[in-house]
Design an enzyme around this catalytic site. Structure first.
Site, PDB file in Angstrom:
ATOM      1  CE  LYS A  24     -61.452  45.884 -59.333  1.00 57.47           C
ATOM      2  NZ  LYS A  24     -62.140  46.638 -58.279  1.00 57.47           N
ATOM      3  CB  THR A  25     -58.925  40.017 -55.890  1.00 58.76           C
ATOM      4  OG1 THR A  25     -58.404  41.245 -56.392  1.00 58.76           O
ATOM      5  CG2 THR A  25     -57.790  39.027 -55.719  1.00 58.76           C
ATOM      6  CG  ASP A  68     -55.560  43.614 -58.883  1.00 62.12           C
ATOM      7  OD1 ASP A  68     -56.537  44.125 -59.469  1.00 62.12           O
ATOM      8  OD2 ASP A  68     -55.398  43.695 -57.651  1.00 62.12           O
ATOM      9  CB  THR A  86     -59.925  50.849 -60.115  1.00 68.33           C
ATOM     10  OG1 THR A  86     -58.561  51.162 -60.384  1.00 68.33           O
ATOM     11  CG2 THR A  86     -60.000  49.893 -58.944  1.00 68.33           C
ATOM     12  NE  ARG A 139     -60.072  45.667 -50.536  1.00 65.72           N
ATOM     13  CZ  ARG A 139     -59.565  46.101 -51.698  1.00 65.72           C
ATOM     14  NH1 ARG A 139     -59.212  47.364 -51.844  1.00 65.72           N
ATOM     15  NH2 ARG A 139     -59.425  45.274 -52.704  1.00 65.72           N
TER      16      ARG A 139
END
Ligand code: ADE
Length: 337
Positions: free
Chosen positions: A69-70, A114, A163, A223
């Site tokens: 997302k980031t 975020d 999330t 990640r």
């Protein structure tokens, strides 16, 4: 190679490692692997805004941690050439914090928030007029003499990530006029390509088969894949071996990650439901308590992967381990028990 040159290369690589997340982030749409649907939609949104000379509309990304997302927010900033300012829901403690962030934006900026689900409700309300009409309503004074002044904000695009989409209020969700996009888990092939790309940036030599082996144990998540790649590289380096299937297996065993990517905690969740609750159904809070873990962590980090693999199911009465879940732990599955 002379020693000065070697040191320079090492320093450059050390720097890469220190800012790893940034280094591995793709800079163009072509470099970004997977999430084709989001890429296509966001690309059109940005191109159309550029052609019309407008500010792109606000966007919300949601999905499991580590899916990018980031990374997408940074990519949008790079692709549009607009500056990105980064903050998060829990970092904005007071109304004044958000007011200060908004009034300090430059025209065209992207504001990335975020974990927006952790934004306080009274702070959230400041965002509504800011997102809708580019204004900031400030209340001055208290009681009967209180009055509102309205400040004009520079045009900006809010990109938010969460999330936990279900924790976002409907009014906030509806204000993301550019779209609300769900990030999907990646395929093993996509993760393999991400690993190969990261390896080449980090000067790690890796064969396709080895990258795929790491990919299969990466929870379909970039990640995790990048984390495992670095740990496998470390292990190969320290044990003076090549990065091959053997070193990958040894590293992952050492990390407690099994052949389908389950962590120790994932396996404990399955074992607990089977042994203490006859395979379920059992509520998430009860599982969390039995394992001394926080329920939101289990829900956000462990459960999506276990569900994705078909090892547990979510039912109205709680979580249930599937036959596949029993099989993975080599425990006899008997529905009548
Ligand atoms: N690094 C992390 N996520 C990535 C992605 N989706 N594509 C390329 N590199 C990445």
């Amino acid at each position: 190679m002379d020693s000065i040159k070697k040191t320079e290369i090492r320093k450059k690589n050390d720097k890469k490692e220190l800012f790893l997340d940034q280094t591995l982030r793709p800079n163009t749409w072509n470099e970004y692997i997977g999430q084709e649907n989001i890429k296509n939609n966001v690309f059109v949104l940005l191109e159309a805004a550029k052609e019309r000379g407008h500010q792109p509309e606000h966007i919300l990304f949601y999905g499991s941690p580590g899916l990018g997302k980031t990374t997408l927010a940074y990519l949008i900033s790079k692709e549009t050439g607009h500056q990105i300012k980064i903050t998060s829901g829990p970092a904005i403690e007071k109304v004044g914090d958000l007011a200060s962030i908004l009034t300090n934006l430059s025209p065209g900026d992207i504001l990335f928030i975020d974990e927006i689900h952790r934004l306080n409700k009274n702070i959230e309300e400041i965002l509504y007029p800011a997102m809708e009409s580019g204004t900031l309503d400030i209340i001055i004074g208290k009681g009967p003499s209180a009055r509102t002044i309205q400040l004009e904000l520079p045009p900006f695009t809010l990109i938010a990530a969460t999330t936990r989409i279900s924790m976002l209020s409907a009014p906030l969700r509806s204000r993301f006029s550019g779209g609300v996009f769900r990030l999907e888990f990646y395929s093993n092939e996509e993760i393999k390509d991400i690993i190969k790309r990261s390896a080449s940036i980090l000067d790690i030599e890796i064969k396709d088969e080895v990258a795929l082996e790491i990919a299969k144990r990466s929870r379909f998540t970039p990640r995790t894949a990048n984390f495992l790649l670095r740990r496998c590289r470390d292990f190969a380096q320290v044990s003076k071996k090549n990065l091959n299937e053997n070193t990958v297996n040894k590293t992952l065993t050492m990390l407690g990650i099994d052949d389908i990517g389950l962590s120790q905690l994932d396996r404990q969740i399955l074992e607990n439901i089977i042994e203490k609750f006859k395979g379920g159904p059992v509520g998430l809070g009860t599982i969390a308590m039995a394992l001394s873990e926080e329920a939101p962590t289990l829900e956000e980090v462990n459960e999506p992967y276990l569900i994705q693999l078909g090892l547990i199911e979510r039912t109205p009465r709680g979580r249930v381990v599937t036959e596949k879940g029993y099989q993975h732990l080599k425990i006899n599955y008997n529905k009548l028990l």
